[in-house]
Design an enzyme around this catalytic site. Structure first.
Site, short mmCIF file in Angstrom:
data_model
loop_
_atom_site.label_atom_id
_atom_site.label_comp_id
_atom_site.label_asym_id
_atom_site.label_seq_id
_atom_site.Cartn_x
_atom_site.Cartn_y
_atom_site.Cartn_z
N ASP A 13 0.86 -1.18 0.00
CA ASP A 13 0.00 0.00 0.00
C ASP A 13 0.90 1.23 0.00
O ASP A 13 2.10 1.14 0.29
CB ASP A 13 -0.90 0.00 1.25
CG ASP A 13 -1.78 1.24 1.33
OD1 ASP A 13 -2.38 1.60 0.29
OD2 ASP A 13 -1.84 1.88 2.40
N SER A 14 0.29 2.39 -0.27
CA SER A 14 1.04 3.64 -0.21
C SER A 14 1.52 3.94 1.21
O SER A 14 2.45 4.72 1.39
CB SER A 14 0.12 4.77 -0.68
OG SER A 14 -1.08 4.74 0.07
N CYS A 76 -3.87 -0.94 -2.05
CA CYS A 76 -4.19 0.47 -2.28
C CYS A 76 -5.18 0.61 -3.44
O CYS A 76 -4.94 0.14 -4.55
CB CYS A 76 -2.89 1.18 -2.63
SG CYS A 76 -3.08 2.94 -2.89
N GLU A 155 -6.12 9.02 9.94
CA GLU A 155 -4.76 8.88 10.48
C GLU A 155 -4.60 9.64 11.79
O GLU A 155 -3.83 9.25 12.65
CB GLU A 155 -3.72 9.32 9.44
CG GLU A 155 -3.75 8.36 8.27
CD GLU A 155 -2.49 8.32 7.43
OE1 GLU A 155 -1.54 9.05 7.73
OE2 GLU A 155 -2.49 7.54 6.46
N CYS A 187 -11.34 2.99 -0.47
CA CYS A 187 -10.05 3.50 0.01
C CYS A 187 -9.67 2.69 1.24
O CYS A 187 -10.54 2.32 2.04
CB CYS A 187 -10.19 4.99 0.37
SG CYS A 187 -8.69 5.67 1.11
N HIS A 189 -8.47 3.44 4.01
CA HIS A 189 -8.73 4.00 5.34
C HIS A 189 -10.20 3.95 5.75
O HIS A 189 -10.52 4.08 6.92
CB HIS A 189 -8.28 5.46 5.38
CG HIS A 189 -6.80 5.64 5.32
ND1 HIS A 189 -6.04 5.17 4.29
CD2 HIS A 189 -5.95 6.24 6.19
CE1 HIS A 189 -4.76 5.48 4.52
NE2 HIS A 189 -4.69 6.12 5.65
N1 DGL Z 1 -4.09 3.82 0.16
C1 DGL Z 1 -4.76 4.88 -0.53
C2 DGL Z 1 -5.99 4.30 -1.25
O1 DGL Z 1 -6.55 3.29 -0.86
C3 DGL Z 1 -5.15 6.01 0.41
C4 DGL Z 1 -3.96 6.82 0.89
C5 DGL Z 1 -3.21 7.53 -0.21
O2 DGL Z 1 -3.73 8.50 -0.79
O3 DGL Z 1 -2.11 7.09 -0.51
O4 DGL Z 1 -6.41 4.85 -2.24
#
Ligand code: DGL
Length: 276
Positions: A13-14, A76, A155, A187, A189
């Site tokens: 993931d990012s 992600c 977060e 997403c 989160h």
């Molecule tokens: N992990 C990203 C997503 O699911 C969210 C956080 C980001 O913008 O990197 O799109």
């Protein structure tokens, strides 16, 4: 038996958000070893251009392949939306994203075929969820909304605050006016906001958690390709790697994952060559 079954599953993931996907995979496949890469030095991806997202995604995947994983899960949504075809073309291990499982789950849940999607600006701009839904049912209507304020709120741990409810109301009202009966949490989160989203969307809107759908989809695919580890008796271990300092990662792990991991290692992806 397939020789690869004992190898870990790689997930990236990012940043730390992808731990919501790890959580679901660990729940349905508790005996699998998992290797997680969070690109915490370069998060967020959701505000970046498609070219940058694809380049980062290739480096992340290459790193996991160097850890000798049997499959790669793109936790992600932003990467799944923009980079999956490139990754599938470029790498030979099986690669799984979150978009198709989320789209399929939404189509299963909807009754009026009016589906809402929320995600990062990049995910919404890609229209990947709309395409995945409409190629499976062209009578569906898809209404998408970028919600860039939600990642930082989660977060910060602000999942129950009044301000979060106000922001959610602003983001979701236009979708509610379109009479959606299903909302895809597109997403990493957003699963942590499920309660707050439920309160705003009301009891009659089905919430599709793309992390849950992805874990289910992965299980079915590993089963059908005989890649599931069926022999192991011990619980699988989760080995995290991050590209920035490990302290913040450990702080947030409890909330996002709710399970113990091995100590995280900090890695440098600059030596990983994987041009798109
Ligand atoms: N992990 C990203 C997503 O699911 C969210 C956080 C980001 O913008 O990197 O799109």
């Amino acid at each position: 038996m397939n020789a690869n079954t004992e190898l870990p599953i790689g997930i990236f993931d990012s940043g730390i958000g992808g731990l919501t996907v790890v959580r679901q995979i660990h729940r349905v496949l508790p005996r699998e070893d998992l290797v997680y890469l969070g690109d915490t030095a370069r998060v967020p991806y959701g505000t970046k251009s498609p070219g940058t997202v694809v380049r980062f995604a290739c480096e992340d995947t290459q790193f996991l392949i160097q850890q000798n994983v049997k499959a790669v899960v793109v936790a992600c949504n932003t990467v799944s939306a923009w980079a999956l075809p490139t990754l599938e073309r470029k790498f030979s291990v099986p690669i799984f994203g979150v978009i198709v499982p989320g789209a399929q789950a939404a189509l299963k849940r909807t009754r009026n075929r009016r589906i809402g999607i929320i995600g990062t600006a990049a995910t919404v701009r890609s229209q990947a969820y709309s395409r995945a839904i409409l190629t499976r049912d062209d009578t569906a209507r898809v209404f998408a909304r970028a919600c860039p304020l939600l990642v930082p709120l989660v977060e910060e741990g602000w999942t129950n605050q009044k301000v979060t409810e106000t922001i959610l109301r602003a983001y979701l009202s236009p979708l509610m006016r379109r009479r959606i009966d299903t909302l895809v949490l597109g997403c990493t989160h957003y699963p942590l906001l499920k309660k707050a989203i439920r309160a705003v969307a009301g009891p009659h809107v089905a919430l599709v958690d793309s992390a849950e759908s992805c874990a289910q989809f992965l299980t079915e695919r590993l089963q059908s390709t005989r890649l599931l580890n069926k022999t192991r008796r011990r619980a699988g271990v989760i080995q995290p790697f991050v590209t920035d300092e490990v302290e913040r990662f450990h702080e947030l792990t409890r909330r996002f994952l709710g399970a113990a991991t091995e100590p995280a290692w900090k890695v440098d992806l600059s030596g990983v060559s994987a041009s798109a």
